[in-house]
Scaffold this active site. Structure first.
Site, short mmCIF file in Angstrom:
data_model
loop_
_atom_site.label_atom_id
_atom_site.label_comp_id
_atom_site.label_asym_id
_atom_site.label_seq_id
_atom_site.Cartn_x
_atom_site.Cartn_y
_atom_site.Cartn_z
CG MET A 135 -38.92 -33.38 27.73
SD MET A 135 -38.18 -32.08 26.70
CE MET A 135 -37.40 -31.04 27.91
CB CYS A 136 -44.15 -36.62 28.37
SG CYS A 136 -45.44 -35.95 29.44
NE ARG A 137 -49.92 -36.34 23.89
CZ ARG A 137 -51.02 -36.05 24.56
NH1 ARG A 137 -51.55 -34.85 24.49
NH2 ARG A 137 -51.60 -36.96 25.31
CG LEU A 187 -42.24 -31.34 24.24
CD1 LEU A 187 -41.66 -32.49 23.43
CD2 LEU A 187 -41.35 -30.12 24.14
#
Length: 105
Positions: A67-69, A95
């Site tokens: 996961m990342c932004r 996110l």
């Protein structure tokens, strides 16, 4: 030729699996300042730029949700790890699309 992540999952699906008590292996590849602002409980943090130096911290036999932004860096991390034989799942939308704030710290 563009790389296609073999598996994808939405932030909502990850949140639901966590609610059900599933033991997920999650890797957050955002920068340290982003991580400090808030992250998913139980996620491991390795910034994308340090991923190759810290591969030894990951188990290639376990499926890892990356996961990342927004989903871009996690897609790149998935490509890098997939090429090394890791089982990866890209959390699309990142996110930015996470809505279960009870699971963030």
């Amino acid at each position: 030729m563009t790389f296609r992540v073999p598996k994808e999952i939405t932030p909502q699906e990850v949140a639901e699996q966590l609610k059900q008590g599933k033991d997920l292996i999650m890797l957050d590849v955002r920068e340290t300042a982003e991580w400090a602002e808030g992250h998913v409980k139980g996620a491991k943090h390795i910034p994308l730029g340090q991923l190759m130096e810290q591969l030894h911290e990951l188990n290639p036999a376990q499926e890892i949700i990356i996961m990342c932004r927004s989903g871009n860096r996690s897609g790149l991390a998935c490509k890098l790890l997939h090429e090394k034989g890791y089982k990866v799942v890209n959390m699309t939308g990142g996110l930015n699309e996470w809505s279960d704030f009870d699971q963030l710290i």
